[in-house]
Design a protein around this motif. Structure first.
Motif, PDB file in Angstrom:
ATOM      1  N   TYR A  75     -14.695  21.522  37.842  1.00 13.07           N
ATOM      2  CA  TYR A  75     -14.797  22.477  38.936  1.00 13.07           C
ATOM      3  C   TYR A  75     -13.985  21.997  40.123  1.00 13.07           C
ATOM      4  O   TYR A  75     -13.921  20.794  40.404  1.00 13.07           O
ATOM      5  CB  TYR A  75     -16.257  22.656  39.368  1.00 13.07           C
ATOM      6  N   TYR A 111     -15.044  18.119  40.399  1.00 14.38           N
ATOM      7  CA  TYR A 111     -16.243  17.591  39.759  1.00 14.38           C
ATOM      8  C   TYR A 111     -16.186  17.828  38.251  1.00 14.38           C
ATOM      9  O   TYR A 111     -15.845  18.934  37.806  1.00 14.38           O
ATOM     10  CB  TYR A 111     -17.494  18.285  40.295  1.00 14.38           C
ATOM     11  N   GLN A 145     -18.518  17.809  34.661  1.00 12.81           N
ATOM     12  CA  GLN A 145     -19.893  18.172  34.325  1.00 12.81           C
ATOM     13  C   GLN A 145     -20.048  18.129  32.812  1.00 12.81           C
ATOM     14  O   GLN A 145     -19.120  18.497  32.072  1.00 12.81           O
ATOM     15  CB  GLN A 145     -20.180  19.595  34.827  1.00 12.81           C
ATOM     16  N   PHE A 192     -23.557  16.078  36.678  1.00 12.61           N
ATOM     17  CA  PHE A 192     -22.282  16.183  37.380  1.00 12.61           C
ATOM     18  C   PHE A 192     -21.760  14.783  37.695  1.00 12.61           C
ATOM     19  O   PHE A 192     -22.541  13.869  37.989  1.00 12.61           O
ATOM     20  CB  PHE A 192     -22.448  16.926  38.708  1.00 12.61           C
ATOM     21  N   GLY A 229     -19.651  12.351  40.349  1.00 17.14           N
ATOM     22  CA  GLY A 229     -19.810  12.237  41.790  1.00 17.14           C
ATOM     23  C   GLY A 229     -18.747  12.942  42.616  1.00 17.14           C
ATOM     24  O   GLY A 229     -18.886  13.078  43.835  1.00 17.14           O
TER      25      GLY A 229
END
Lengths: 123, 112
Positions: free
Chosen positions: B37, B90, B92, B103, B105
């Motif tokens: 993301y 991010y 995931q 997720f 960090g």
């Protein structure tokens, strides 16, 4: 087009409750899982849990059991996050986000995301 | 639960390429898909890679994903960097043992 529109920012005192809404449009609400994600100031994304939009059953992640409640009103295609007994550490942006694939297994990527709701807890 | 570890930040000049790693602490990276993301300042996250390598419609071909079993990690590569790529990224993945989502960090990408 698929949209998730969340309610506006909230400023609450410690101990109060807040209810964040997430209005969905552009798809069949009850065939996609809905997740909630938190982002505290300066922190990363944290999955809070998800709700089965067909049955209303909610699953909460560790750390989000007790004071957090996911609910639905399917008649207005809206999901809700309520946080009770607010604490300063609840200050964060809260996102609703739809599961990326139809079906209610909730094991797919997240898409789309709501715009986020800032909840500030301060006296 | 396993952890997903990302570098805190990466940077490069416009037109260059950056690669962001996402290393899984336990269990095989192959066990569950990795998704990526992008979160631009002031905006909600958007999915740029799903199922390890798939690019959603509308996402620039400059974004690509990969998996490396030898290092137990996933990577997001952004080529031809532009200022619009400045964002937090991010990774995931799903924890199928604990039935929860994890997720990384987050990695801040800066275009110099």
């Amino acid at each position: 087009q698929v949209h998730l529109v969340q309610s506006g920012s909230e400023l609450k005192e410690p101990g109060a409750s807040v209810k964040v809404s997430c209005k969905a449009s552009g798809y069949t609400f009850t065939i996609f899982a809905m997740h909630w994600v938190r982002q505290a100031p300066g922190q990363g994304l944290e999955w809070m849990g998800w709700v089965n939009t067909n049955t209303g059953d909610a699953t909460y992640a560790q750390g989000f059991k007790g004071r957090y409640v996911f609910s639905l009103d399917t008649s207005v295609t809206t999901a809700y996050l309520q946080i009770n007994g607010l604490k300063a550490e609840d200050t964060a942006i809260y996102y609703c986000v739809r599961d990326g694939v139809r079906g209610l297994a909730a094991v797919n990527w997240f898409d789309p995301w709501g715009q986020g709701t800032l909840v500030t807890v301060s006296s | 639960n396993f952890l997903l570890t990302q570098p805190h930040s990466v940077s490069a000049s416009p037109g260059k390429t950056v690669t962001i790693s996402c290393t899984r602490s336990s269990g095989s990276i192959d066990n569950n898909y990795v998704h990526w993301y992008q979160r631009r300042p002031g905006s909600a996250p958007t999915n740029v890679i799903n199922d390890d390598v798939k690019r959603p419609s509308g996402v620039s071909a400059r974004f690509s994903g990969s998996i490396d079993s030898s290092s137990n990690s996933a990577s997001l590569t952004i080529s031809g960097l532009t200022t619009e790529d400045e964002a937090d990224y991010y990774c995931q993945s799903y924890d199928s043992v604990n039935l929860s989502w994890v997720f990384g960090g987050g990695t801040k990408v800066t275009v110099l």
